[in-house]
Scaffold this motif. Structure first.
Motif, PDB file in Angstrom:
ATOM      1  N   ALA A 116       0.833  -1.206   0.000  1.00 29.79           N
ATOM      2  CA  ALA A 116       0.000   0.000   0.000  1.00 29.79           C
ATOM      3  C   ALA A 116       0.868   1.258   0.000  1.00 29.79           C
ATOM      4  O   ALA A 116       0.579   2.227  -0.715  1.00 29.79           O
ATOM      5  N   GLU A 117       1.923   1.264   0.808  1.00 29.92           N
ATOM      6  CA  GLU A 117       2.809   2.437   0.858  1.00 29.92           C
ATOM      7  C   GLU A 117       3.445   2.695  -0.501  1.00 29.92           C
ATOM      8  O   GLU A 117       3.544   3.843  -0.951  1.00 29.92           O
ATOM      9  N   LYS A 118       3.867   1.618  -1.171  1.00 31.76           N
ATOM     10  CA  LYS A 118       4.542   1.766  -2.464  1.00 31.76           C
ATOM     11  C   LYS A 118       3.578   2.241  -3.539  1.00 31.76           C
ATOM     12  O   LYS A 118       3.897   3.156  -4.316  1.00 31.76           O
ATOM     13  N   LYS A 119       2.395   1.652  -3.597  1.00 32.54           N
ATOM     14  CA  LYS A 119       1.452   1.989  -4.661  1.00 32.54           C
ATOM     15  C   LYS A 119       0.786   3.344  -4.444  1.00 32.54           C
ATOM     16  O   LYS A 119       0.533   4.082  -5.398  1.00 32.54           O
ATOM     17  N   LEU A 120       0.499   3.667  -3.200  1.00 35.79           N
ATOM     18  CA  LEU A 120      -0.245   4.890  -2.916  1.00 35.79           C
ATOM     19  C   LEU A 120       0.639   6.110  -2.737  1.00 35.79           C
ATOM     20  O   LEU A 120       0.179   7.245  -2.904  1.00 35.79           O
ATOM     21  N   VAL A 133      -8.649  -0.367   7.795  1.00 35.69           N
ATOM     22  CA  VAL A 133      -9.004  -1.365   6.782  1.00 35.69           C
ATOM     23  C   VAL A 133      -8.674  -2.769   7.284  1.00 35.69           C
ATOM     24  O   VAL A 133      -9.474  -3.702   7.115  1.00 35.69           O
ATOM     25  N   ILE A 134      -7.542  -2.942   7.944  1.00 35.96           N
ATOM     26  CA  ILE A 134      -7.153  -4.269   8.444  1.00 35.96           C
ATOM     27  C   ILE A 134      -8.131  -4.753   9.507  1.00 35.96           C
ATOM     28  O   ILE A 134      -8.542  -5.921   9.510  1.00 35.96           O
ATOM     29  N   LEU A 135      -8.562  -3.873  10.405  1.00 32.28           N
ATOM     30  CA  LEU A 135      -9.322  -4.295  11.580  1.00 32.28           C
ATOM     31  C   LEU A 135     -10.839  -4.162  11.436  1.00 32.28           C
ATOM     32  O   LEU A 135     -11.577  -4.751  12.236  1.00 32.28           O
ATOM     33  N   ALA A 136     -11.302  -3.433  10.444  1.00 30.47           N
ATOM     34  CA  ALA A 136     -12.705  -3.006  10.428  1.00 30.47           C
ATOM     35  C   ALA A 136     -13.707  -4.142  10.289  1.00 30.47           C
ATOM     36  O   ALA A 136     -14.865  -3.992  10.689  1.00 30.47           O
ATOM     37  N   ASP A 137     -13.316  -5.268   9.720  1.00 36.85           N
ATOM     38  CA  ASP A 137     -14.259  -6.369   9.508  1.00 36.85           C
ATOM     39  C   ASP A 137     -13.946  -7.590  10.362  1.00 36.85           C
ATOM     40  O   ASP A 137     -14.423  -8.693  10.077  1.00 36.85           O
ATOM     41  N   LEU A 140     -10.037 -12.155   9.506  1.00 35.89           N
ATOM     42  CA  LEU A 140     -10.332 -12.715   8.190  1.00 35.89           C
ATOM     43  C   LEU A 140      -9.243 -13.706   7.797  1.00 35.89           C
ATOM     44  O   LEU A 140      -8.096 -13.580   8.240  1.00 35.89           O
ATOM     45  N   PRO A 141      -9.566 -14.672   6.942  1.00 41.31           N
ATOM     46  CA  PRO A 141      -8.489 -15.463   6.329  1.00 41.31           C
ATOM     47  C   PRO A 141      -7.543 -14.529   5.589  1.00 41.31           C
ATOM     48  O   PRO A 141      -7.976 -13.503   5.036  1.00 41.31           O
ATOM     49  N   LEU A 142      -6.273 -14.867   5.549  1.00 35.18           N
ATOM     50  CA  LEU A 142      -5.292 -13.936   4.994  1.00 35.18           C
ATOM     51  C   LEU A 142      -5.505 -13.672   3.515  1.00 35.18           C
ATOM     52  O   LEU A 142      -5.248 -12.550   3.042  1.00 35.18           O
ATOM     53  N   ASP A 143      -5.982 -14.654   2.755  1.00 35.99           N
ATOM     54  CA  ASP A 143      -6.221 -14.388   1.339  1.00 35.99           C
ATOM     55  C   ASP A 143      -7.402 -13.443   1.150  1.00 35.99           C
ATOM     56  O   ASP A 143      -7.404 -12.600   0.246  1.00 35.99           O
ATOM     57  N   VAL A 144      -8.418 -13.540   2.018  1.00 39.70           N
ATOM     58  CA  VAL A 144      -9.549 -12.605   1.975  1.00 39.70           C
ATOM     59  C   VAL A 144      -9.086 -11.209   2.373  1.00 39.70           C
ATOM     60  O   VAL A 144      -9.473 -10.201   1.760  1.00 39.70           O
ATOM     61  N   LEU A 145      -8.241 -11.139   3.392  1.00 41.22           N
ATOM     62  CA  LEU A 145      -7.699  -9.839   3.821  1.00 41.22           C
ATOM     63  C   LEU A 145      -6.895  -9.196   2.703  1.00 41.22           C
ATOM     64  O   LEU A 145      -7.019  -7.988   2.442  1.00 41.22           O
ATOM     65  N   ARG A 167      -8.395  -4.118  -3.012  1.00 39.98           N
ATOM     66  CA  ARG A 167      -9.530  -3.318  -3.472  1.00 39.98           C
ATOM     67  C   ARG A 167      -9.449  -1.890  -2.928  1.00 39.98           C
ATOM     68  O   ARG A 167      -9.741  -0.915  -3.629  1.00 39.98           O
ATOM     69  N   TRP A 168      -9.041  -1.773  -1.666  1.00 37.70           N
ATOM     70  CA  TRP A 168      -8.902  -0.442  -1.054  1.00 37.70           C
ATOM     71  C   TRP A 168      -7.843   0.373  -1.774  1.00 37.70           C
ATOM     72  O   TRP A 168      -8.050   1.574  -2.056  1.00 37.70           O
ATOM     73  N   ILE A 169      -6.733  -0.261  -2.111  1.00 44.28           N
ATOM     74  CA  ILE A 169      -5.670   0.440  -2.843  1.00 44.28           C
ATOM     75  C   ILE A 169      -6.186   0.903  -4.199  1.00 44.28           C
ATOM     76  O   ILE A 169      -5.986   2.069  -4.601  1.00 44.28           O
ATOM     77  N   ASP A 170      -6.886   0.024  -4.909  1.00 40.13           N
ATOM     78  CA  ASP A 170      -7.395   0.366  -6.253  1.00 40.13           C
ATOM     79  C   ASP A 170      -8.380   1.534  -6.189  1.00 40.13           C
ATOM     80  O   ASP A 170      -8.415   2.379  -7.096  1.00 40.13           O
ATOM     81  N   GLN A 171      -9.174   1.583  -5.118  1.00 36.66           N
ATOM     82  CA  GLN A 171     -10.150   2.666  -4.986  1.00 36.66           C
ATOM     83  C   GLN A 171      -9.486   4.029  -4.815  1.00 36.66           C
ATOM     84  O   GLN A 171     -10.059   5.060  -5.179  1.00 36.66           O
TER      85      GLN A 171
END
Length: 380
Positions: free
Chosen positions: A340-344, A356-360, A363-368, A374-378
Motif C-alpha cells: 500500500a505504501e509503495k502503490k499509494l 481497513v485491516i481491523l474493520a471487519d 479474516l483469512p489472509l487471502d480474503v484480507l 480493493r482499497w488500494i485500487d479505490q
C-alpha cells in the motif's frame, strides 16, 4: 470432601460417607489407574512408532500440507514455509548482531543472550514493581497510539497479576477479552510468579502484543461490530489474530518505545522465536526432523532454556501446523502495508490502513489481501 462435611451432618452419616468414599478410591479408582498403566506400559508403548512427524504416516505429507493451509489460511506449501522461516531467522539474527554491536558488549550473540538472562539489573525484585512497570507503559503507549489509529475500542482493560492458583503453569502473559457490552473489561494478565524469570527487556513487546495495539485492540473492536454475524464477532483465525499481535510488536518504534536497545533486542528475540517455529514445525512434519534435531536447532539459534525448548518441541509434535500461523500472519500484514505504501505514495494514510485491516474482524489472509487490494485500487 470427607474432611469438609457441612455443619449439622450427623456422625453416623459422616462415618457412612467416609467409608463409601474411601472404598471407592481403593476398590475402583486405584485399580482402574493400575489397569490403564499396565495397558500403556505392556500393550501400547511397545507398539508405538519411533518417528514423531506426520510424514512418516500413510498420507502424512498431504495431511500436514492441509493443516498448514488451514492454520495459515494461505496456499503456502510446507517447503515454502520452511524456506521463509530460515530466511527470517537469518534476517532477525543479523539485526540482533547490529543491535548488540551498538553497545560495548564484548562477546558473540550467545554470550549476549546469557548476559541478558543472567544480569540481575534486568529483573525486578518485587511483583508490584513489575505490575507498576506495565501500568506505566499503558499511559505512554495509549498517548502515542493516536498517531497510528483513528478507531479505538470502547471496552477498557485492566492489568492484573495471574492468580496464584494457576501462576505456576500459566504463560508469561495473556489476554482475556472484555464482554461485548463492556460490563466486564478485558484483562491483560501478567505472570508475576518467579519474578527472576520475567526480564524487563521483554516488557514493551509483550505489552504491545497482548494489550494495545495488540489483542485487546483487535478483539474488542471485532466484538463491537454489532452487524457482523456472531460467528465472526466471536470467532476468528489464528493467523489473523496472532499475526496482528506480532505485527503490533513491530510498531514499537512508531509508538515511542524500543528506545532502549535492550527492549528492542527483547522484541527481536520474541520475533525470532516465531520464526524458529516455521523452521522446526515444518522440519518435523515435512522433512523428517527428529525431536533431537529440533532441540539442537533451538539451542543453536536462540537463548531458550531447556524446559521451554522441550515443551515447545513437544507442542509442535502434538499439534502439527498450529505454530505456523503467528509469523505467517505478521508477514502478510507487513507485506500488505509495504504494498500500500509503495502503490499509494503520498496518498497512503497509516491510520486508514489500520482501519481497513481491523474493520471487519479477523479474516483469512487471502480474503484480507483481496480486501486491501480493493482499497488500494479505490484510492488510485
Amino acid at each position: 470432601p470427607i474432611k469438609n462435611f457441612p455443619e449439622g451432618m450427623s456422625p453416623a452419616v459422616r462415618k457412612e460417607l467416609t467409608e463409601k468414599y474411601t472404598a471407592a478410591i481403593h476398590d475402583r479408582i486405584i485399580p482402574a489407574y493400575k489397569k490403564l498403566r499396565d495397558f500403556i506400559q505392556n500393550d501400547y508403548l511397545p507398539r508405538t512408532r519411533d518417528s514423531v512427524g506426520l510424514k512418516a504416516l500413510p498420507g502424512g505429507s498431504a495431511w500436514y500440507a492441509y493443516l498448514a493451509r488451514r492454520s495459515t489460511t494461505t496456499d503456502l506449501s510446507p517447503a515454502e514455509i520452511h524456506r521463509i522461516g530460515l530466511a527470517e531467522v537469518k534476517r532477525i539474527r543479523g539485526e540482533m548482531e547490529r543491535v548488540k554491536g551498538e553497545g560495548e558488549f564484548d562477546g558473540d550473540l550467545r554470550a549476549f543472550f546469557d548476559f541478558l538472562n543472567e544480569n540481575p539489573d534486568f529483573y525486578f525484585d518485587d511483583k508490584e514493581e513489575l505490575l507498576a512497570g506495565y501500568r506505566g507503559l499503558r499511559e505512554r503507549i495509549h498517548r502515542n497510539a493516536a498517531n497510528l489509529f483513528d478507531r479505538f475500542p470502547e471496552a477498557d482493560y485492566e492489568i492484573r497479576a495471574v492468580e496464584p492458583f494457576r501462576e505456576r503453569s500459566a504463560s508469561g502473559a495473556s489476554y482475556r477479552a472484555a464482554t461485548p457490552d463492556g460490563s466486564r473489561p478485558g484483562v491483560f494478565y501478567v505472570n508475576t510468579y518467579d519474578i527472576k524469570a520475567r526480564p524487563k527487556w521483554a516488557m514493551e513487546s509483550l505489552f504491545l502484543h497482548e494489550a494495545i495495539p495488540g489483542h485487546h485492540f483487535q478483539i474488542s473492536l471485532q466484538r463491537e461490530i454489532e452487524d457482523l454475524p456472531r460467528f465472526r464477532r466471536f470467532g476468528g483465525f489464528t493467523a489473523f489474530s496472532e499475526g496482528w499481535g506480532l505485527y503490533s510488536e513491530g510498531l514499537g518504534k512508531e509508538l515511542g518505545v524500543y528506545r532502549d536497545p535492550y527492549q528492542y533486542f527483547g522484541a527481536l528475540q520474541a520475533e525470532l522465536w516465531r520464526a524458529l517455529r516455521l523452521v522446526v514445525d515444518t522440519g518435523l512434519h515435512d522433512q523428517d526432523w527428529s525431536r533431537e534435531r529440533v532441540l539442537a536447532y533451538m539451542y543453536e539459534n536462540s537463548a531458550v532454556k531447556e524446559a521451554r525448548a522441550v515443551s515447545e518441541a513437544e507442542r509442535y509434535i502434538a499439534i502439527p501446523g498450529q505454530a505456523l500461523a503467528y509469523k505467517v500472519g505478521q508477514l502478510k500484514i507487513s507485506e500488505l502495508r509495504a504494498r500500500a505504501e509503495k502503490k499509494l505514495g503520498k496518498k497512503f494514510d497509516l491510520k486508514k490502513f489500520h482501519t481497513v485491516i481491523l474493520a471487519d474482524g479477523a479474516l483469512p489472509l487471502d480474503v484480507l489481501e483481496a480486501k486491501v487490494d480493493r482499497w488500494i485500487d479505490q484510492l488510485l
